[in-house]
Design an enzyme around this catalytic site. Structure first.
Site, PDB file in Angstrom:
ATOM      1  CG  HIS A 265      -2.011   1.023   1.161  1.00 25.65           C
ATOM      2  ND1 HIS A 265      -1.841   2.336   1.569  1.00 25.65           N
ATOM      3  CD2 HIS A 265      -3.295   0.925   0.725  1.00 25.65           C
ATOM      4  CE1 HIS A 265      -2.968   2.994   1.387  1.00 25.65           C
ATOM      5  NE2 HIS A 265      -3.861   2.169   0.873  1.00 25.65           N
ATOM      6  CD  GLU A 324      -6.079  -3.218  -4.289  1.00 24.28           C
ATOM      7  OE1 GLU A 324      -5.348  -4.168  -4.659  1.00 24.28           O
ATOM      8  OE2 GLU A 324      -5.916  -2.048  -4.672  1.00 24.28           O
TER       9      GLU A 324
END
Length: 383
Positions: A265, A324
């Protein structure tokens, strides 16, 4: 005295590290792996309050009382039905990706606003309720129309998440399944100054209305660098197929220079707290509500294997599980199609976008950054 001048400080690419606004709505601490929503850590809210309660927290600054929550639910429930013009756009966009259909349909919602130029606090709050109530109806209607079915009219007696699942599947969902979607929407309701939120605030800063700002935000979310890749996470799991193939598959992907979906991320250097919440949500559903328990077990194995392989292959990069990964697992388990996952995210984030519009309108200051010119000078036209 020298004729040289001190060069200007280089512009920060993509405004990285630039503080663009002060906000009470959310705070992301990437090093600590912490997400604060309206003063609460995410783990205090997700799975413990409903999406409507979380929306009230962002819009009004506090969690609602029982009476306030009942009123908010009634007000939003009566807003769920779509105008005829919006349904016409959804039908025309039947073959388009769901996020594109949502963007096109969202812009028509101004037709149902008494004064689109009114940006008073009362008007902002009314538009926030309307947009947040109708986004799920748009996504559900598009899902059915694109599958060759007629849309199912919304019900006013169900909470927002349960009503969405009813509109998609034509039956009332199991309470655990409805809670899973509700938890997902709370989890993604706001997340600092990301690209779509910044887009909404820039539009609102011009004194444009909430519908315009949120439509712009959907356009920003559509881009794959922001909208993420929960769908490809499922593709990855299907390609791996079995737990004993995970390590070899992951190492081959890394050797080929390809990204491992669902890991790493831009901000979080430890495990994404949203992944932590959704991991627990998937675990709760594993008692019988998961449509594919085998996929859940495979995902657990792939996650642990990927974390180990990534650390061995890219030491010090701290490529941890992101939102995700478990978004894909949870939404797939709700019987939803991967092509609609980004639009599902927008249904949850809409409440946060609206909160930022309300906050930016109260600030009433135009966002107008500078640019650094790097082109030529002194050109002349010779004929």
């Amino acid at each position: 005295m020298s004729g040289t001048t001190t060069p200007a400080t280089p512009a920060k690419r993509g405004l990285d590290g630039v503080v663009a606004a002060q906000t009470r709505l959310s705070h992301v601490d990437g090093l600590a792996g912490e997400l604060i929503i309206g003063g609460y850590e995410l783990k205090e809210l997700a799975g413990r309050v409903t999406f409507e309660e979380a929306a009230h927290l962002l819009w009004r600054g506090s969690l609602p009382s029982r009476d306030e929550l009942a009123m908010l639910r009634r007000e939003m429930a009566v807003q769920r039905k779509l105008p005829a013009a919006t349904l016409a756009v959804i039908r025309a966009a039947a073959s388009a990706p769901p996020i594109d259909a949502l963007r096109m349909a969202a812009s028509t919602l101004s037709l149902d606003v008494a004064d689109p130029n009114d940006i008073s606090p009362a008007a902002d709050l009314a538009q926030a309720k309307m947009l947040t109530a109708r986004f799920p109806t748009i996504v559900a209607a598009h899902a059915r129309i694109s599958a060759g079915h007629e849309p199912i009219a919304p019900r006013e007696d169900l909470p927002l998440a349960a009503n969405f699942l009813y509109m998609v599947h034509g039956r009332e969902p199991d309470p655990i399944v409805a809670k899973a979607l509700d938890t997902y929407w709370v989890t993604v309701i706001d997340h600092g100054m990301n690209a779509s939120t910044f887009t909404a605030r820039v539009i609102a800063s011009t004194r444009s209305d909430a519908v315009s700002a949120v439509t712009g935000a959907v356009g920003a979310l559509k881009g794959p660098l922001h909208g993420g890749a929960p769908g490809p996470v499922l593709d990855m799991l299907l390609h791996i197929g079995a737990a004993d193939r995970a390590e070899a598959w992951l190492k081959a992907e890394i050797a080929a220079g390809r990204r491992i979906m669902g890991f790493g991320h831009r901000v979080y250097k430890v495990r994404d707290p949203r992944a932590e919440v959704l991991s627990k949500t998937a675990e709760e559903m594993a008692g019988g509500q998961l449509e594919d328990r085998r996929l859940f077990d495979l995902a657990r194995t792939v996650e642990q294997t990927a974390l180990r392989v990534l650390e061995e292959s890219k030491p010090g990069r701290n490529l941890k599980t992101n939102v995700e990964f478990y978004t894909a697992l949870v939404l797939q388990s709700l019987g939803l199609q991967p092509r609609g996952f980004v639009a599902m995210f927008a249904c949850g984030r809409a409440a946060g976008w609206c909160a930022h519009v309300i906050e930016q309108h109260a600030e009433d200051h135009l966002i107008r950054p500078q640019s650094e010119y790097i082109g030529p000078r002194g050109l002349r036209i010779e004929r």
